[in-house]
Scaffold this motif. Structure first.
Motif, mmCIF file in Angstrom:
data_model
loop_
_atom_site.group_PDB
_atom_site.id
_atom_site.type_symbol
_atom_site.label_atom_id
_atom_site.label_comp_id
_atom_site.label_asym_id
_atom_site.label_seq_id
_atom_site.Cartn_x
_atom_site.Cartn_y
_atom_site.Cartn_z
ATOM 1 N N VAL A 96 0.806 -1.225 0.000
ATOM 2 C CA VAL A 96 0.000 0.000 0.000
ATOM 3 C C VAL A 96 0.841 1.277 0.000
ATOM 4 N N LYS A 97 0.177 2.364 -0.324
ATOM 5 C CA LYS A 97 0.797 3.682 -0.404
ATOM 6 C C LYS A 97 1.556 4.028 0.877
ATOM 7 N N GLY A 98 2.753 4.554 0.690
ATOM 8 C CA GLY A 98 3.577 4.948 1.820
ATOM 9 C C GLY A 98 4.512 3.866 2.316
ATOM 10 N N SER A 124 5.120 -1.704 -5.024
ATOM 11 C CA SER A 124 4.991 -1.112 -3.696
ATOM 12 C C SER A 124 4.570 0.345 -3.814
ATOM 13 N N ASN A 125 4.168 0.935 -2.674
ATOM 14 C CA ASN A 125 3.727 2.326 -2.631
ATOM 15 C C ASN A 125 2.543 2.554 -3.582
ATOM 16 N N VAL A 126 1.558 1.656 -3.510
ATOM 17 C CA VAL A 126 0.427 1.680 -4.443
ATOM 18 C C VAL A 126 -0.792 2.337 -3.786
ATOM 19 N N ASP A 127 -1.349 3.328 -4.453
ATOM 20 C CA ASP A 127 -2.519 4.007 -3.883
ATOM 21 C C ASP A 127 -3.816 3.343 -4.337
ATOM 22 N N LYS A 130 -4.820 3.127 -8.131
ATOM 23 C CA LYS A 130 -4.188 2.094 -8.952
ATOM 24 C C LYS A 130 -4.848 0.735 -8.741
ATOM 25 N N THR A 152 1.554 2.296 8.071
ATOM 26 C CA THR A 152 0.874 2.178 6.777
ATOM 27 C C THR A 152 -0.313 1.211 6.824
ATOM 28 N N GLU A 155 -3.654 2.543 5.746
ATOM 29 C CA GLU A 155 -3.889 2.703 4.317
ATOM 30 C C GLU A 155 -4.686 1.524 3.756
ATOM 31 N N ILE A 159 -7.936 2.178 1.542
ATOM 32 C CA ILE A 159 -8.119 1.645 0.189
ATOM 33 C C ILE A 159 -9.433 0.882 0.083
#
Length: 214
Positions: A96-98, A124-127, A130, A152, A155, A159
């Motif tokens: 997830v994001k961050g 990685s770092n997926v908001d 996406k 995180t 998040e 999501i």
């Protein structure tokens, strides 16, 4: 020691130079490709995963074992693909994001592919946007949200709320995982499943996808 046990030990100990010959030996002995996967390769990666969870081994050991398993899977992949259950379903996975950690997510993706699932790995770092885009594009059975940090974890819940707002939540089963994640947390944020390790995640996704397609 049986050849399958030897394969497990080779994976767990990261013996890159030995794996392909040992997998081929098992095939020559008449062991099925599925059995080599289920009873040889997977127990080996599970062993290293359990040791990692207990802080008995470290990230390089896990990465090496995953590489060895991949090499073993390469040998049997044509035989697995020739089987009846070439693809049981589709999964979208991402950290997830961050959160830039991807070792656990990569292991889950590897296990899912070994379980005959098509995997779309978003990295990685997926908001949330996406994940929503991927759901609309690939129509997956399962979405896996990984978070390796307590900072995180939130998040994952964010999501899931975004999936609801976008009208796609009911199209997929959402799995959550990661070092700080628990069943209680999964229940709190409305996830469909929590799995403690990569093998369990792959098995849950495979079972669900297979039941959906039945």
């Amino acid at each position: 020691m049986s050849t399958l046990n030897e394969i497990s030990k080779i994976v767990a100990s990261g013996q890159i130079t030995a794996i392909k010959a040992k997998v081929q030996q098992a095939l020559d002995e008449g062991v099925s490709a599925q059995s080599i996967l289920d009873d040889g390769l997977l127990p080996g990666i599970n062993e290293i995963g359990e040791k990692f969870a207990r802080n008995e081994v470290f990230v390089p050991n896990v990465l090496l074992a995953a590489k060895v398993m991949n090499m073993g899977v390469e040998v049997i992949q044509p035989l697995l693909a020739a089987g009846e259950n070439t693809k049981v379903g589709t999964a979208v996975v991402g950290t997830v994001k961050g959160d830039l950690h991807d070792i656990g997510k990569n292991l889950v993706a590897l296990m899912m592919r070994s379980a005959n699932l098509e995997v779309i790995d978003l990295g990685s770092n997926v908001d949330g946007a996406k994940f929503i885009e991927a759901i609309n594009k690939y129509n997956p059975d399962v979405v896996g949200l990984s978070a390796l940090l307590t900072t995180t974890m939130n998040e994952q819940g964010h999501i899931i709320r975004q999936l609801i707002d976008a009208g796609v939540r009911d199209k997929v089963k959402v799995m959550v995982g990661g070092a700080p994640v628990t069943q209680m947390w999964a229940d709190k944020i409305g996830a469909d499943a929590f799995t403690a390790d990569a093998a369990e995640a792959a098995q849950w996704a495979k079972t669900y996808a297979a039941s959906k397609g039945a």
